[in-house]
Design a protein around this motif. Structure first.
Motif, PDB file in Angstrom:
ATOM      1  N   THR A  78     106.842  59.897  70.936  1.00  0.00           N
ATOM      2  CA  THR A  78     105.774  61.020  72.303  1.00  0.00           C
ATOM      3  C   THR A  78     104.917  60.212  73.175  1.00  0.00           C
ATOM      4  N   THR A  79     104.191  60.280  74.388  1.00  0.00           N
ATOM      5  CA  THR A  79     103.477  60.962  75.187  1.00  0.00           C
ATOM      6  C   THR A  79     102.889  62.201  75.408  1.00  0.00           C
ATOM      7  N   ALA A  80     101.679  62.306  75.045  1.00  0.00           N
ATOM      8  CA  ALA A  80     100.751  63.490  75.712  1.00  0.00           C
ATOM      9  C   ALA A  80     100.393  62.588  76.181  1.00  0.00           C
ATOM     10  N   TYR A  81     100.020  64.146  77.957  1.00  0.00           N
ATOM     11  CA  TYR A  81      99.174  63.805  78.920  1.00  0.00           C
ATOM     12  C   TYR A  81      97.987  64.772  78.906  1.00  0.00           C
ATOM     13  N   SER A  92      98.984  70.144  77.947  1.00  0.00           N
ATOM     14  CA  SER A  92      98.920  69.135  77.067  1.00  0.00           C
ATOM     15  C   SER A  92     100.232  69.395  77.453  1.00  0.00           C
ATOM     16  N   HIS A  93     101.307  67.999  78.555  1.00  0.00           N
ATOM     17  CA  HIS A  93     102.600  67.796  78.396  1.00  0.00           C
ATOM     18  C   HIS A  93     102.482  66.495  77.002  1.00  0.00           C
ATOM     19  N   LEU A  94     103.508  67.071  76.586  1.00  0.00           N
ATOM     20  CA  LEU A  94     104.778  65.974  76.395  1.00  0.00           C
ATOM     21  C   LEU A  94     105.498  65.391  76.929  1.00  0.00           C
ATOM     22  N   VAL A  95     106.315  64.299  76.818  1.00  0.00           N
ATOM     23  CA  VAL A  95     107.026  63.093  76.967  1.00  0.00           C
ATOM     24  C   VAL A  95     107.999  62.977  75.804  1.00  0.00           C
ATOM     25  N   LEU A  96     109.050  63.375  75.864  1.00  0.00           N
ATOM     26  CA  LEU A  96     109.377  62.290  74.772  1.00  0.00           C
ATOM     27  C   LEU A  96     111.320  62.059  75.224  1.00  0.00           C
ATOM     28  N   LYS A  97     111.114  60.498  74.170  1.00  0.00           N
ATOM     29  CA  LYS A  97     112.000  59.876  74.378  1.00  0.00           C
ATOM     30  C   LYS A  97     112.514  59.802  73.026  1.00  0.00           C
ATOM     31  N   ALA A  98     113.393  60.198  72.925  1.00  0.00           N
ATOM     32  CA  ALA A  98     114.934  60.408  71.738  1.00  0.00           C
ATOM     33  C   ALA A  98     116.218  60.102  71.160  1.00  0.00           C
ATOM     34  N   ASP A  99     116.183  59.205  69.987  1.00  0.00           N
ATOM     35  CA  ASP A  99     117.298  58.244  70.278  1.00  0.00           C
ATOM     36  C   ASP A  99     117.521  59.285  68.850  1.00  0.00           C
ATOM     37  N   VAL A 100     118.749  59.800  68.716  1.00  0.00           N
ATOM     38  CA  VAL A 100     119.168  60.484  67.598  1.00  0.00           C
ATOM     39  C   VAL A 100     120.330  60.294  67.218  1.00  0.00           C
ATOM     40  N   PRO A 101     121.103  59.777  66.747  1.00  0.00           N
ATOM     41  CA  PRO A 101     122.648  59.211  66.680  1.00  0.00           C
ATOM     42  C   PRO A 101     123.657  60.528  66.673  1.00  0.00           C
ATOM     43  N   PRO A 104     124.309  67.161  68.883  1.00  0.00           N
ATOM     44  CA  PRO A 104     124.219  67.675  70.138  1.00  0.00           C
ATOM     45  C   PRO A 104     123.189  68.148  71.001  1.00  0.00           C
ATOM     46  N   ARG A 105     123.090  68.160  72.226  1.00  0.00           N
ATOM     47  CA  ARG A 105     123.125  68.128  73.317  1.00  0.00           C
ATOM     48  C   ARG A 105     121.584  69.411  73.178  1.00  0.00           C
ATOM     49  N   GLU A 106     121.974  71.297  72.155  1.00  0.00           N
ATOM     50  CA  GLU A 106     121.028  72.021  72.414  1.00  0.00           C
ATOM     51  C   GLU A 106     121.049  71.732  70.814  1.00  0.00           C
ATOM     52  N   THR A 107     121.833  71.536  69.873  1.00  0.00           N
ATOM     53  CA  THR A 107     120.544  71.166  68.657  1.00  0.00           C
ATOM     54  C   THR A 107     119.307  70.710  68.882  1.00  0.00           C
ATOM     55  N   PHE A 108     120.176  69.547  70.133  1.00  0.00           N
ATOM     56  CA  PHE A 108     118.485  68.558  70.312  1.00  0.00           C
ATOM     57  C   PHE A 108     117.291  69.536  70.738  1.00  0.00           C
ATOM     58  N   GLU A 109     117.783  70.245  71.477  1.00  0.00           N
ATOM     59  CA  GLU A 109     117.040  70.836  72.394  1.00  0.00           C
ATOM     60  C   GLU A 109     116.238  72.033  71.471  1.00  0.00           C
ATOM     61  N   ALA A 110     116.891  72.888  70.481  1.00  0.00           N
ATOM     62  CA  ALA A 110     116.093  73.477  69.742  1.00  0.00           C
ATOM     63  C   ALA A 110     115.588  72.710  69.010  1.00  0.00           C
ATOM     64  N   LYS A 128      98.669  75.263  77.754  1.00  0.00           N
ATOM     65  CA  LYS A 128      99.566  75.310  78.215  1.00  0.00           C
ATOM     66  C   LYS A 128      99.776  74.061  77.556  1.00  0.00           C
ATOM     67  N   ILE A 129     101.100  74.507  76.932  1.00  0.00           N
ATOM     68  CA  ILE A 129     102.023  73.175  76.242  1.00  0.00           C
ATOM     69  C   ILE A 129     103.583  73.010  77.438  1.00  0.00           C
ATOM     70  N   THR A 130     103.743  72.248  77.972  1.00  0.00           N
ATOM     71  CA  THR A 130     105.069  71.565  77.931  1.00  0.00           C
ATOM     72  C   THR A 130     105.573  70.069  77.514  1.00  0.00           C
ATOM     73  N   VAL A 131     107.545  70.144  77.639  1.00  0.00           N
ATOM     74  CA  VAL A 131     107.595  69.124  76.916  1.00  0.00           C
ATOM     75  C   VAL A 131     108.880  68.268  77.775  1.00  0.00           C
ATOM     76  N   GLU A 132     109.020  67.619  78.656  1.00  0.00           N
ATOM     77  CA  GLU A 132     109.493  66.911  78.514  1.00  0.00           C
ATOM     78  C   GLU A 132     110.356  65.882  77.842  1.00  0.00           C
ATOM     79  N   SER A 133     112.111  66.262  77.745  1.00  0.00           N
ATOM     80  CA  SER A 133     112.287  64.862  76.371  1.00  0.00           C
ATOM     81  C   SER A 133     113.643  64.798  77.539  1.00  0.00           C
ATOM     82  N   PHE A 134     114.350  63.356  76.756  1.00  0.00           N
ATOM     83  CA  PHE A 134     115.201  62.152  77.049  1.00  0.00           C
ATOM     84  C   PHE A 134     115.746  62.090  76.107  1.00  0.00           C
ATOM     85  N   LEU A 135     116.827  62.792  75.919  1.00  0.00           N
ATOM     86  CA  LEU A 135     118.241  62.010  75.130  1.00  0.00           C
ATOM     87  C   LEU A 135     118.846  60.742  75.435  1.00  0.00           C
TER      88      LEU A 135
END
Length: 136
Positions: A78-81, A92-101, A104-110, A128-135
């Motif tokens: 995670t990188t916080a801007y 605070s804008h969080l950019v997340l890159k995740a590798d979670v074997p 499911p997408r829905e479980t990850f997003e929740a 304001k807090i925002t998150v951008e995530s990449f699985l």
């Protein structure tokens, strides 16, 4: 549990300088100044430290949330801007890159949303807090 850090400042706001020391001494008389905060000077600044705190807190909280859902991440990055405008932290804008074997997408997003809303640093921020995530 209580944690602490100490700031020492010498001189005027623009021409002075100071240092920060944390209880753990991870920061040990680490310099900061007007230039390290508002320009490209050497040293740290409160907004950079807030970014590190938010990124670290969110990432660890997400790890716990994933554990509860039955998943273990190979990697969470995670990188916080932090936006600092007109004397206030506005976002605070969080950019997340995740590798979670196998997640499911829905479980990850929740799980990401749960961590966003409930990590202790998110809960203390009024910005304001925002998150951008990449699985991956």
């Amino acid at each position: 549990m209580k944690r602490n850090a100490t700031a020492v400042w010498n001189g005027s706001g623009k021409d002075g300088n100071g240092y920060l020391t944390t209880q753990s001494t991870a920061l040990n008389q680490t310099q900061y100044s007007f230039n390290s905060r508002f320009a490209d000077g050497v040293g740290t600044n409160p907004e950079e430290l807030l970014a590190a705190a938010h990124a670290g807190c969110f990432t660890m909280k997400l790890s716990f949330v994933l554990d509860e859902a039955g998943f273990t991440a190979n990697t969470l990055q995670t990188t916080a801007y932090i936006n600092f405008e007109n004397g206030s932290v506005t976002e605070s804008h969080l950019v997340l890159k995740a590798d979670v074997p196998g997640i499911p997408r829905e479980t990850f997003e929740a799980s990401v949303k749960e961590a966003e809303l409930n990590c202790p640093i998110s809960r203390v921020l009024t910005a304001k807090i925002t998150v951008e995530s990449f699985l991956e």
